[in-house]
Design an enzyme around this catalytic site. Structure first.
Site, PDB file in Angstrom:
ATOM      1  N   TYR A 190      46.222  30.312  41.778  1.00  0.00           N
ATOM      2  CA  TYR A 190      45.678  31.398  40.955  1.00  0.00           C
ATOM      3  C   TYR A 190      44.358  31.816  41.598  1.00  0.00           C
ATOM      4  CZ  TYR A 190      44.712  33.666  36.410  1.00  0.00           C
ATOM      5  OH  TYR A 190      44.424  34.564  35.410  1.00  0.00           O
ATOM      6  N   ARG A 243      45.275  47.633  40.899  1.00  0.00           N
ATOM      7  CA  ARG A 243      43.948  47.020  40.708  1.00  0.00           C
ATOM      8  C   ARG A 243      44.144  45.511  40.694  1.00  0.00           C
ATOM      9  NH1 ARG A 243      42.413  43.345  38.068  1.00  0.00           N
ATOM     10  NH2 ARG A 243      42.168  43.977  35.906  1.00  0.00           N
ATOM     11  N   ASP A 334      47.126  43.988  35.963  1.00  0.00           N
ATOM     12  CA  ASP A 334      46.466  44.571  37.130  1.00  0.00           C
ATOM     13  C   ASP A 334      46.950  45.979  37.491  1.00  0.00           C
ATOM     14  OD1 ASP A 334      45.121  42.213  36.991  1.00  0.00           O
ATOM     15  OD2 ASP A 334      45.441  41.613  39.055  1.00  0.00           O
ATOM     16  N   ASP A 356      47.205  42.110  29.724  1.00  0.00           N
ATOM     17  CA  ASP A 356      46.415  40.889  29.899  1.00  0.00           C
ATOM     18  C   ASP A 356      44.963  41.209  30.215  1.00  0.00           C
ATOM     19  OD1 ASP A 356      46.102  38.108  30.205  1.00  0.00           O
ATOM     20  OD2 ASP A 356      46.325  38.293  32.380  1.00  0.00           O
ATOM     21  N   ASP A 357      44.731  42.238  31.019  1.00  0.00           N
ATOM     22  CA  ASP A 357      43.362  42.555  31.447  1.00  0.00           C
ATOM     23  C   ASP A 357      42.544  43.134  30.293  1.00  0.00           C
ATOM     24  OD1 ASP A 357      43.751  41.904  34.310  1.00  0.00           O
ATOM     25  OD2 ASP A 357      45.288  43.440  34.088  1.00  0.00           O
ATOM     26  N   ASN A 498      36.846  38.781  39.449  1.00  0.00           N
ATOM     27  CA  ASN A 498      37.600  37.925  40.367  1.00  0.00           C
ATOM     28  C   ASN A 498      37.924  38.677  41.643  1.00  0.00           C
ATOM     29  OD1 ASN A 498      37.862  35.775  38.439  1.00  0.00           O
ATOM     30  ND2 ASN A 498      39.368  37.031  37.374  1.00  0.00           N
ATOM     31  N   ASN A 542      38.523  32.894  31.806  1.00  0.00           N
ATOM     32  CA  ASN A 542      39.667  33.562  32.432  1.00  0.00           C
ATOM     33  C   ASN A 542      40.811  33.656  31.417  1.00  0.00           C
ATOM     34  OD1 ASN A 542      42.166  33.942  34.110  1.00  0.00           O
ATOM     35  ND2 ASN A 542      40.606  33.953  35.713  1.00  0.00           N
TER      36      ASN A 542
HETATM   37  N1  LIG Z   1      38.016  36.743  34.067  1.00  0.00           N
HETATM   38  C1  LIG Z   1      39.081  37.365  33.647  1.00  0.00           C
HETATM   39  O1  LIG Z   1      39.915  36.801  32.910  1.00  0.00           O
HETATM   40  C2  LIG Z   1      39.321  38.771  34.061  1.00  0.00           C
HETATM   41  C3  LIG Z   1      38.580  39.339  35.017  1.00  0.00           C
HETATM   42  N2  LIG Z   1      38.793  40.633  35.373  1.00  0.00           N
HETATM   43  C4  LIG Z   1      37.987  41.170  36.464  1.00  0.00           C
HETATM   44  O2  LIG Z   1      37.191  42.221  35.993  1.00  0.00           O
HETATM   45  C5  LIG Z   1      37.005  43.151  37.041  1.00  0.00           C
HETATM   46  C6  LIG Z   1      37.233  44.537  36.494  1.00  0.00           C
HETATM   47  O3  LIG Z   1      38.543  44.669  36.025  1.00  0.00           O
HETATM   48  P1  LIG Z   1      38.952  45.957  35.155  1.00  0.00           P
HETATM   49  O4  LIG Z   1      38.080  46.103  34.001  1.00  0.00           O
HETATM   50  O5  LIG Z   1      40.393  45.840  34.928  1.00  0.00           O
HETATM   51  O6  LIG Z   1      38.670  47.115  36.209  1.00  0.00           O
HETATM   52  P2  LIG Z   1      38.446  48.636  35.947  1.00  0.00           P
HETATM   53  O7  LIG Z   1      38.639  49.309  37.227  1.00  0.00           O
HETATM   54  O8  LIG Z   1      39.226  49.071  34.770  1.00  0.00           O
HETATM   55  O9  LIG Z   1      36.884  48.733  35.537  1.00  0.00           O
HETATM   56  C7  LIG Z   1      35.831  48.516  36.430  1.00  0.00           C
HETATM   57  C8  LIG Z   1      34.596  49.070  35.810  1.00  0.00           C
HETATM   58  O10 LIG Z   1      33.487  48.678  36.609  1.00  0.00           O
HETATM   59  C9  LIG Z   1      32.709  49.823  36.882  1.00  0.00           C
HETATM   60  N3  LIG Z   1      32.007  49.665  38.140  1.00  0.00           N
HETATM   61  C10 LIG Z   1      32.527  49.628  39.377  1.00  0.00           C
HETATM   62  N4  LIG Z   1      31.545  49.480  40.288  1.00  0.00           N
HETATM   63  C11 LIG Z   1      30.387  49.432  39.608  1.00  0.00           C
HETATM   64  C12 LIG Z   1      29.041  49.293  39.972  1.00  0.00           C
HETATM   65  N5  LIG Z   1      28.698  49.140  41.241  1.00  0.00           N
HETATM   66  N6  LIG Z   1      28.122  49.297  39.013  1.00  0.00           N
HETATM   67  C13 LIG Z   1      28.473  49.437  37.740  1.00  0.00           C
HETATM   68  N7  LIG Z   1      29.730  49.544  37.302  1.00  0.00           N
HETATM   69  C14 LIG Z   1      30.689  49.546  38.243  1.00  0.00           C
HETATM   70  C15 LIG Z   1      33.669  50.986  36.897  1.00  0.00           C
HETATM   71  O11 LIG Z   1      32.938  52.166  36.706  1.00  0.00           O
HETATM   72  P3  LIG Z   1      33.617  53.616  36.671  1.00  0.00           P
HETATM   73  O12 LIG Z   1      34.394  53.637  35.401  1.00  0.00           O
HETATM   74  O13 LIG Z   1      32.451  54.531  36.649  1.00  0.00           O
HETATM   75  O14 LIG Z   1      34.457  53.716  37.883  1.00  0.00           O
HETATM   76  C16 LIG Z   1      34.564  50.599  35.724  1.00  0.00           C
HETATM   77  O15 LIG Z   1      34.001  51.005  34.522  1.00  0.00           O
HETATM   78  C17 LIG Z   1      37.939  42.736  38.163  1.00  0.00           C
HETATM   79  O16 LIG Z   1      37.198  42.093  39.161  1.00  0.00           O
HETATM   80  C18 LIG Z   1      38.867  41.737  37.539  1.00  0.00           C
HETATM   81  O17 LIG Z   1      39.236  40.730  38.438  1.00  0.00           O
HETATM   82  C19 LIG Z   1      39.734  41.409  34.772  1.00  0.00           C
HETATM   83  C20 LIG Z   1      40.532  40.880  33.814  1.00  0.00           C
HETATM   84  C21 LIG Z   1      40.429  39.487  33.420  1.00  0.00           C
HETATM   85  C1  LIG Z   2      42.184  37.246  35.664  1.00  0.00           C
HETATM   86  C2  LIG Z   2      42.726  38.579  35.763  1.00  0.00           C
HETATM   87  O1  LIG Z   2      43.665  38.914  35.083  1.00  0.00           O
HETATM   88  C3  LIG Z   2      42.122  39.512  36.666  1.00  0.00           C
HETATM   89  O2  LIG Z   2      41.124  39.197  37.301  1.00  0.00           O
HETATM   90  O3  LIG Z   2      42.653  40.614  36.772  1.00  0.00           O
HETATM   91 MG   LIG Z   3      44.565  40.686  35.749  1.00  0.00          MG
END
Ligand SMILES: NC(=O)C1=CN([C@@H]2O[C@H](COP(=O)(O)OP(=O)(O)OC[C@H]3O[C@@H](n4cnc5c(N)ncnc54)[C@H](OP(=O)(O)O)[C@@H]3O)[C@@H](O)[C@H]2O)C=CC1
Ligand SMILES: CC(=O)C(=O)O
Ligand SMILES: [Mg+2]
Length: 642
Positions: A190, A243, A334, A356-357, A498, A542
């Site tokens: 993972y 993504r 994703d 999930d996200d 991540n 996570n």
């Molecule tokens: N720990 C966990 O269980 C999980 C972790 N994640 C992680 O979260 C991260 C984001 O996922 P997700 O929300 O789906 O992605 P999205 O693409 O939906 O969202 C990303 C967000 O971050 C913003 N962003 C990007 N670059 C910057 C920056 N330099 N400064 C400020 N804001 C920024 C984007 O802005 P804008 O809208 O303006 O483009 C957007 O609002 C990933 O790395 C993923 O791995 C996700 C799900 C679960």
């Molecule tokens: C953990 C997860 O789902 C992600 O980083 O997208």
């Molecule tokens: Mg995910």
């Protein structure tokens, strides 16, 4: 003794088998391919022609048949046998033949192979003599040897490949290894290693482990689903690869994610491996590097959008329901946010789906906050939240926190949202930006002057909890963490992104810059950190803590829809598993070593909520849902084939 059969049992043996010699034997824990009949004029096997099997063999098969979660193994009947496929799809059936997977073939079937653990009598009965070294070893010794071997690899990707090889060779041993060594091996199968694996998937792929559904399959998706050897699918994890973690668009190579998530469904949540189906929808990629990579495995075209995309997804969703029924759980994983929210909204009311996200992450982070409040003090409604990242994870978490605050205080949701602020790539989300914001950001556009960056936002909002969900590494700089520590005795900091390279700050940075006062958790794991003579252990925030138990709860209750209250129930169940001993170490998530027990508790709460909401179809409700959940869990221990 010989028995002529056309019984329910053989019916079930043949369940879903429809003429083409599919691997129906995979439903059983005994190594039998039991398919034999001449066909009648309508293409259905005639019961009188079904080949006879020894009574003892049948009994063995009956005893060894794997339980199907939420159903009795030998339920159903003749109708089940011919099922939905038989009359329609396979009119031109070939006569079946009985065979017993044995000898060389058996050693190459990952579902039944036990390697050197085959007992002497099994070796005699199953034509294995000479095909194995003479020593018989236990599964525990195999685990010990493999862990020793895996630890020899210094490169994480080599460990990943060794694990994938094992999964392809000996499935039960793979899961035994993973379950018994979950803290050590989760980072291998993972995050973070699965991220690198996806980036290099084209080069490292040996045998496909899931279904690839590309634009080429448009109009034929039901047929494609029928090519998958398993019939009783209970969970599908599907991505379109746009993504992948915080690594962006990895196209078809995102397949590593559904494969990894589903191995966690089995290892952490006890769902049978054969009930899990990883799917990657390939509509192209906008990743130029991959498009120019000769080893890229996906469609070499830009992503399809709009109607073409929507039609493919719609065909997939309809085909899944037609093939597996309405109780198959579909986990969206994703997808990019411009599709993720719409897909969830579109299919949330017609299918058993969750994202999930958006939702799983929300549930795990809320659980972490509930536990953190025991260290920080105060109620949820007294906290102020600031997010870096306003996408799926950020707004999904924000909404669930606001919902829980509203439930706790009876304050309307519109009001509780005002305790929560988000920053995106353009700065703080404020009212003056409202018109140009994507729909999922609009509820968070509060009155405030423009703030361009996260340090200034921290200083202006003065949050008690800071959450990184941006997908961009090292954005919680020293200034950011020091600002949090300047007005919080115990600043709560989540760096969710991540893989590790995208983490907003490392555990070491959080503890060092806050002078050891941060309550910190991260999406990908960090080793314990020593700061000024004290060791700090951080938790892993996570969604892997949530989705296996959530899925198990939905399956054991026969739920037909996912409801927000189930996510809240899962959060409460997870938070309740954090002990005082954990909290004393600064840990706001329980150790992963107990994850199967934790998943059973989450499953029980989710199932209870499904019954309460009238969304459960498995009746009557089991009295002790925790015990029931545990009893349904897949065990990776070998079975005797004698
Ligand atoms: N720990 C966990 O269980 C999980 C972790 N994640 C992680 O979260 C991260 C984001 O996922 P997700 O929300 O789906 O992605 P999205 O693409 O939906 O969202 C990303 C967000 O971050 C913003 N962003 C990007 N670059 C910057 C920056 N330099 N400064 C400020 N804001 C920024 C984007 O802005 P804008 O809208 O303006 O483009 C957007 O609002 C990933 O790395 C993923 O791995 C996700 C799900 C679960
Ligand atoms: C953990 C997860 O789902 C992600 O980083 O997208
Ligand atoms: Mg995910």
């Amino acid at each position: 003794m010989i028995s002529s059969i056309g019984t329910n049992f053989l019916s079930n043996s043949l369940c879903g088998f429809s003429g083409r010699l599919r691997q129906s034997h995979r439903r059983f824990s005994a190594p039998f391919v039991v398919v034999s009949a001449a066909t009648s004029s309508n293409g259905r096997p005639e019961k009188r022609n079904v080949t006879v099997l020894a009574e003892s063999t049948l009994k063995e098969m009956r005893d060894a048949a794997a339980p199907v979660i939420g159903e009795s193994t030998v339920s159903g009947g003749v109708e089940d046998v011919y099922g939905e496929d038989s009359a329609t799809e396979d009119q031109a059936m070939t006569p079946w033949s009985v065979s017993v997977a044995s000898g060389y073939t058996l050693l190459r079937d990952p579902h039944f192979n036990k390697g050197m653990a085959f007992a002497e009598k099994e070796r005699d009965a199953l034509y294995l003599r000479g095909l194995l070294p003479p020593v018989v070893v236990s599964q525990d010794l195999q685990v010990k040897k493999l862990m020793h071997n895996i630890r020899q690899y210094q490169v994480p990707l080599q460990r990943y490949m060794a694990m994938m090889d094992l999964q392809e060779r000996n499935e039960r041993l793979f899961y035994k290894l993973l379950i018994d060594n979950v803290e050590e091996l989760l980072p291998v199968v993972y995050t973070p290693t699965v991220g690198e694996a996806c980036e290099k998937y084209g080069s490292i792929l040996r045998r496909p482990q899931g279904l690839f559904i590309s634009l080429k399959e448009k109009g034929k998706i039901l047929e494609v689903l029928k090519n998958w050897p398993e019939k009783k699918i209970q969970v599908i994890v599907v991505t379109d690869g746009e993504r992948i973690l915080g690594l962006g668009d990895l196209g078809c190579q995102g397949m590593g994610i559904p494969v990894g998530k589903l191995s966690l469904y089995t290892a952490l949540g006890g769902i049978r491996p054969s009930a899990c189906l990883p799917v990657t929808i390939d509509v192209g990629t906008n990743n130029e590097k991959l498009l120019n990579d000769e080893f890229y495995i996906g469609l070499r075209q830009k992503r399809a959008r709009g109607q073409e995309y929507a039609e493919l997804l719609n065909e997939f969703m309809s085909a899944v329901k037609q093939k597996y029924g309405e109780k198959v759980l579909i986990q969206f994983e994703d997808f990019a946010n411009h599709n993720a929210f719409d897909l969830l909204a579109k299919y949330g009311s017609t299918h058993l789906v969750f994202n999930d996200d958006i939702q799983g992450t929300a549930s795990v982070v809320l659980a972490g906050i509930m536990a953190a409040l025991k260290l920080v003090g105060g109620s949820l409604a007294e906290q102020k939240f600031l997010f870096l990242g306003a996408g799926e994870a950020g707004t999904g978490i924000a909404e669930l926190i606001a919902l829980e605050m509203s439930k706790q205080t009876d304050i309307p949701l519109e009001e509780t949202r005002k305790n929560i602020w988000l920053v995106d790539s353009k700065g703080l989300i404020v009212r003056s930006r409202f018109e140009t914001l994507q729909h999922f950001k609009k509820p968070w556009a509060h009155e405030h002057e423009t703030v361009r960056n996260i340090v200034d936002a921290v200083k202006a909002i003065r949050p008690t909890v800071l959450i990184g969900s941006s997908g961009v590494g090292r954005t919680f700089t020293k200034d950011v963490v020091e600002a949090m520590a300047s007005f919080n005795e115990k600043p709560v900091i989540f760096a969710l992104s991540n893989p590790t390279s995208q983490s907003e700050c490392t555990a070491e940075e959080a503890y060092k810059w806050s002078k050891g006062r941060a309550i910190y958790a991260s999406g990908s794991p960090f080793d314990p950190v020593e700061y000024k003579g004290k060791v700090y252990v951080s938790g892993q925030a996570n969604n892997a803590y949530i989705f296996p138990g959530l899925g198990l709860g939905l399956i054991i209750s026969g739920a037909i829809r996912v409801h927000d209250d189930m996510l809240l129930a899962a959060s409460e169940a997870l938070a309740a598993e954090v002990t005082q001993e954990n909290l004393d170490k600064g840990l706001i998530f329980p150790p992963l070593t107990n994850i199967r027990k934790i998943s059973a508790h989450i499953a029980a709460k989710v199932a209870a909520k499904a019954y309460e909401l009238g969304l459960a179809t498995r009746l009557p409700q089991p009295k002790d849902l925790v015990a029931y959940a545990e009893s349904c869990m897949y065990s990776p221990s070998y079975r005797s084939y004698r």
